[in-house]
Design a protein around this motif. Structure first.
Motif, PDB file in Angstrom:
ATOM      1  N   ARG A  80       0.838  -1.206   0.000  1.00 47.31           N
ATOM      2  CA  ARG A  80       0.000   0.000   0.000  1.00 47.31           C
ATOM      3  C   ARG A  80       0.873   1.258   0.000  1.00 47.31           C
ATOM      4  O   ARG A  80       0.548   2.252  -0.655  1.00 47.31           O
ATOM      5  CB  ARG A  80      -0.948  -0.002   1.208  1.00 47.31           C
ATOM      6  N   SER A  81       1.996   1.203   0.715  1.00 55.97           N
ATOM      7  CA  SER A  81       2.913   2.351   0.739  1.00 55.97           C
ATOM      8  C   SER A  81       3.514   2.594  -0.641  1.00 55.97           C
ATOM      9  O   SER A  81       3.705   3.749  -1.049  1.00 55.97           O
ATOM     10  CB  SER A  81       4.033   2.109   1.759  1.00 55.97           C
ATOM     11  N   TYR A  82       3.828   1.521  -1.348  1.00 52.88           N
ATOM     12  CA  TYR A  82       4.390   1.636  -2.699  1.00 52.88           C
ATOM     13  C   TYR A  82       3.382   2.340  -3.616  1.00 52.88           C
ATOM     14  O   TYR A  82       3.754   3.237  -4.382  1.00 52.88           O
ATOM     15  CB  TYR A  82       4.700   0.240  -3.223  1.00 52.88           C
ATOM     16  N   ILE A  83       2.121   1.972  -3.507  1.00 50.38           N
ATOM     17  CA  ILE A  83       1.076   2.586  -4.326  1.00 50.38           C
ATOM     18  C   ILE A  83       0.919   4.067  -3.989  1.00 50.38           C
ATOM     19  O   ILE A  83       0.821   4.918  -4.877  1.00 50.38           O
ATOM     20  CB  ILE A  83      -0.262   1.840  -4.135  1.00 50.38           C
ATOM     21  N   ARG A  84       0.911   4.390  -2.692  1.00 53.61           N
ATOM     22  CA  ARG A  84       0.766   5.794  -2.273  1.00 53.61           C
ATOM     23  C   ARG A  84       1.923   6.633  -2.791  1.00 53.61           C
ATOM     24  O   ARG A  84       1.732   7.770  -3.241  1.00 53.61           O
ATOM     25  CB  ARG A  84       0.674   5.887  -0.749  1.00 53.61           C
ATOM     26  N   ARG A  85       3.137   6.073  -2.729  1.00 54.00           N
ATOM     27  CA  ARG A  85       4.299   6.842  -3.188  1.00 54.00           C
ATOM     28  C   ARG A  85       4.239   7.062  -4.693  1.00 54.00           C
ATOM     29  O   ARG A  85       4.586   8.140  -5.179  1.00 54.00           O
ATOM     30  CB  ARG A  85       5.586   6.100  -2.805  1.00 54.00           C
ATOM     31  N   LEU A  86       3.784   6.057  -5.430  1.00 53.81           N
ATOM     32  CA  LEU A  86       3.594   6.204  -6.876  1.00 53.81           C
ATOM     33  C   LEU A  86       2.622   7.348  -7.166  1.00 53.81           C
ATOM     34  O   LEU A  86       2.876   8.188  -8.036  1.00 53.81           O
ATOM     35  CB  LEU A  86       3.074   4.887  -7.451  1.00 53.81           C
ATOM     36  N   GLU A  87       1.507   7.373  -6.441  1.00 53.15           N
ATOM     37  CA  GLU A  87       0.512   8.425  -6.639  1.00 53.15           C
ATOM     38  C   GLU A  87       1.100   9.805  -6.346  1.00 53.15           C
ATOM     39  O   GLU A  87       0.866  10.761  -7.097  1.00 53.15           O
ATOM     40  CB  GLU A  87      -0.703   8.179  -5.738  1.00 53.15           C
ATOM     41  N   GLU A  88       1.860   9.911  -5.277  1.00 53.28           N
ATOM     42  CA  GLU A  88       2.466  11.198  -4.902  1.00 53.28           C
ATOM     43  C   GLU A  88       3.429  11.691  -5.975  1.00 53.28           C
ATOM     44  O   GLU A  88       3.409  12.861  -6.356  1.00 53.28           O
ATOM     45  CB  GLU A  88       3.212  11.051  -3.571  1.00 53.28           C
ATOM     46  N   LEU A  89       4.266  10.791  -6.467  1.00 52.17           N
ATOM     47  CA  LEU A  89       5.275  11.183  -7.447  1.00 52.17           C
ATOM     48  C   LEU A  89       4.685  11.456  -8.822  1.00 52.17           C
ATOM     49  O   LEU A  89       5.150  12.330  -9.556  1.00 52.17           O
ATOM     50  CB  LEU A  89       6.358  10.096  -7.546  1.00 52.17           C
ATOM     51  N   ALA A  90       3.646  10.707  -9.184  1.00 52.23           N
ATOM     52  CA  ALA A  90       3.010  10.896 -10.498  1.00 52.23           C
ATOM     53  C   ALA A  90       2.007  12.040 -10.482  1.00 52.23           C
ATOM     54  O   ALA A  90       1.727  12.648 -11.522  1.00 52.23           O
ATOM     55  CB  ALA A  90       2.313   9.609 -10.938  1.00 52.23           C
ATOM     56  N   GLY A  91       1.451  12.334  -9.310  1.00 56.65           N
ATOM     57  CA  GLY A  91       0.425  13.372  -9.212  1.00 56.65           C
ATOM     58  C   GLY A  91      -0.920  12.942  -9.748  1.00 56.65           C
ATOM     59  O   GLY A  91      -1.758  13.780 -10.100  1.00 56.65           O
ATOM     60  N   VAL A  92      -1.149  11.621  -9.795  1.00 54.52           N
ATOM     61  CA  VAL A  92      -2.392  11.066 -10.335  1.00 54.52           C
ATOM     62  C   VAL A  92      -2.841   9.916  -9.432  1.00 54.52           C
ATOM     63  O   VAL A  92      -2.018   9.078  -9.052  1.00 54.52           O
ATOM     64  CB  VAL A  92      -2.192  10.540 -11.784  1.00 54.52           C
ATOM     65  N   PRO A  93      -4.123   9.837  -9.082  1.00 55.59           N
ATOM     66  CA  PRO A  93      -4.594   8.747  -8.219  1.00 55.59           C
ATOM     67  C   PRO A  93      -4.721   7.421  -8.967  1.00 55.59           C
ATOM     68  O   PRO A  93      -4.980   7.396 -10.168  1.00 55.59           O
ATOM     69  CB  PRO A  93      -5.969   9.238  -7.757  1.00 55.59           C
ATOM     70  N   VAL A  94      -4.542   6.342  -8.235  1.00 55.47           N
ATOM     71  CA  VAL A  94      -4.728   4.995  -8.786  1.00 55.47           C
ATOM     72  C   VAL A  94      -6.192   4.593  -8.639  1.00 55.47           C
ATOM     73  O   VAL A  94      -6.742   4.641  -7.537  1.00 55.47           O
ATOM     74  CB  VAL A  94      -3.805   3.982  -8.078  1.00 55.47           C
ATOM     75  N   HIS A  95      -6.828   4.205  -9.745  1.00 56.85           N
ATOM     76  CA  HIS A  95      -8.236   3.791  -9.722  1.00 56.85           C
ATOM     77  C   HIS A  95      -8.406   2.271  -9.752  1.00 56.85           C
ATOM     78  O   HIS A  95      -9.337   1.736  -9.163  1.00 56.85           O
ATOM     79  CB  HIS A  95      -8.992   4.387 -10.910  1.00 56.85           C
ATOM     80  N   LEU A  96      -7.518   1.583 -10.486  1.00 60.99           N
ATOM     81  CA  LEU A  96      -7.595   0.130 -10.613  1.00 60.99           C
ATOM     82  C   LEU A  96      -6.228  -0.465 -10.336  1.00 60.99           C
ATOM     83  O   LEU A  96      -5.202   0.122 -10.667  1.00 60.99           O
ATOM     84  CB  LEU A  96      -8.039  -0.279 -12.019  1.00 60.99           C
ATOM     85  N   ILE A  97      -6.213  -1.674  -9.743  1.00 59.49           N
ATOM     86  CA  ILE A  97      -4.955  -2.379  -9.467  1.00 59.49           C
ATOM     87  C   ILE A  97      -5.108  -3.822  -9.924  1.00 59.49           C
ATOM     88  O   ILE A  97      -6.031  -4.527  -9.479  1.00 59.49           O
ATOM     89  CB  ILE A  97      -4.604  -2.348  -7.971  1.00 59.49           C
ATOM     90  N   ALA A  98      -4.230  -4.276 -10.803  1.00 57.78           N
ATOM     91  CA  ALA A  98      -4.238  -5.663 -11.250  1.00 57.78           C
ATOM     92  C   ALA A  98      -3.221  -6.452 -10.442  1.00 57.78           C
ATOM     93  O   ALA A  98      -2.043  -6.093 -10.393  1.00 57.78           O
ATOM     94  CB  ALA A  98      -3.909  -5.748 -12.734  1.00 57.78           C
TER      95      ALA A  98
END
Length: 427
Positions: A394-412
């Motif tokens: 979950r931390s990896y996903i949050r950091r991705l969102e912070e750095l990209a500036g875009v929220p994650v909607h779907l996760i495969a």
């Protein structure tokens, strides 16, 4: 009205086929808007694997209107083979329509593609040699032959004869290769014309009518942002526009009709062919990613180069596509790798840059700046909610969102349809 554009946010091969297939369940119309048979989408339905090249992924759901848009270059030989293969597996393809404005790939396009790639020598681009580039060249040069020309055989014959006169001269004088015989191509394409005639339509009208009537439409791109002719790592790019703006041109809709743009991003980065790749991993970890992620081209079978997640690329993709959300794929492939690295910037000339450079010379000299984050050991393929994922994941996903500036909607978290976590509904 709900119009969603699905784009690759890296160098292609991000798992768009799975995400398109997943979203197609709620969509009513699925439109492929660019590229050709150089693209490949792998979709898992239960234990069955489907490899699609031209037919939109929505075809695997009965009753979905599937459109091959005007921005696609169509190889009728590949399309007929694909339709036959789907029919043999019990898939109904009667809902497919092909734009009369789409351009045809002809045998000489493949010949020119292979000849030019060979002539480049060490400077080869890594083309699939399927005639994509030469077909788009003809389109731009206004000498292309369109799908609609198959409906008027005399028109088709005249255009083909004029083109062959120039092509055969080029093959002989520049490439020292034999030319093509008019009658042989006519005989071959007469069969394709008979087969495809019932499927040829004005797809621009069909998609705009669907939007006007409030139907849910999914626009499916091929390749990825970094392969876009303008926004990618030129000249190591494709010959069309995989970015969100390409959907407007390649499907024939106005930009005001798009509601959402979903970027598909792999939990790490891959690319096929030549060109600079700052976050590339060499050695055992790169090999592990390749084997665990089955990173071999759907179309060519070529092994993909693997690297850490590169958020410089993601920010570029977010800007040029206007991304409203991300679909994160192959997160499960990272299981067991600890620590993980995320590329947050590039070091060039003693400075840190965070914007993706246009110059390949600059990009070749860039060194990745990494941030290390904890990995996880738990199997996540059965996770169906964010809460099911390990804390490090979950931390990896949050950091991705912070750095990209875009929220994650779907996760495969696996290749099957049910191995998908919905954070926010797209439709």
């Amino acid at each position: 009205m709900a119009a969603v554009v699905l784009v690759g946010a890296q160098w292609g091969d991000e798992g768009k086929g799975k995400i398109t297939d997943y979203l197609a369940e709620k969509a009513e119309v699925v439109v492929r808007y660019q590229g050709g048979s150089n693209a490949g989408h792998t979709v898992m339905v239960g234990e069955q694997e489907f490899k699609l090249h031209l037919v939109p992924s929505g075809i695997l759901y009965p009753g979905k209107l599937c459109l091959i848009g005007n921005g696609v270059v169509v190889d009728p030989a590949v399309l007929v083979q694909e339709l036959d293969g789907l029919a043999e597996r019990g898939i109904d393809t009667s809902s497919l329509r092909i734009s009369d404005r789409a351009h045809l790939i002809l045998p000489y396009h493949k010949g020119l593609d292979a000849a030019e790639e060979e002539r480049r020598g060490q400077a080869q681009i890594g083309t699939t040699k399927r005639g994509i580039g030469p077909a788009y060249v003809d389109k731009t040069a206004r000498t292309g032959i369109r799908v609609g020309d198959l409906l008027d055989w005399e028109e088709f014959r005249g255009k083909l004869a004029r083109n062959l006169a120039a092509v055969n001269e080029m093959l002989a004088k520049i490439y020292d290769r034999p030319g093509y015989v008019l009658e042989a191509i006519l005989d071959e394409y007469a069969g394709y014309a008979r087969r495809l005639r019932p499927l040829i339509a004005d797809t621009v009208h069909l998609v705009n009518e669907a939007l006007k009537n409030g139907r849910r439409v999914l626009f499916e791109g091929a390749q990825g942002t970094l392969l876009d002719l303008d926004q990618g790592t030129y000249p190591f790019v494709t010959s069309s526009y995989p970015t969100a703006g390409g959907a407007c041109i390649g499907a024939g809709i106005g930009p005001t009709k798009i509601n959402k743009v979903l970027g598909v991003v792999k939990a790490y980065t891959t690319r096929v062919g030549g060109g600079p790749f700052p976050a590339e991993i060499t050695g055992s970890i790169g090999d592990t990613l390749r084997e665990q992620g089955r990173e071999y081209g759907t179309t060519t079978g070529r092994p993909r180069r693997c690297g850490w997640l590169d958020t410089v690329i993601l920010r570029h993709a977010a800007e040029v596509n206007g991304l409203t959300g991300l679909a994160l794929t192959k997160l499960d492939v990272l299981t067991g790798i600890d620590p993980l690295r995320i590329c947050t910037g590039y070091r060039y000339g003693g400075e840190i840059i965070r914007d993706f450079p246009a110059s390949l010379k600059v990009l070749q000299q860039c060194e990745p700046v990494y941030e290390e984050v904890p990995g996880w050991q738990e199997d996540i393929t059965a996770a169906r909610s964010l809460a099911d994922l390990p804390a490090a994941c979950r931390s990896y996903i949050r950091r991705l969102e912070e750095l990209a500036g875009v929220p994650v909607h779907l996760i495969a978290v696996g290749p099957r349809r049910d191995q998908t976590i919905v954070v926010e509904d797209v439709f």
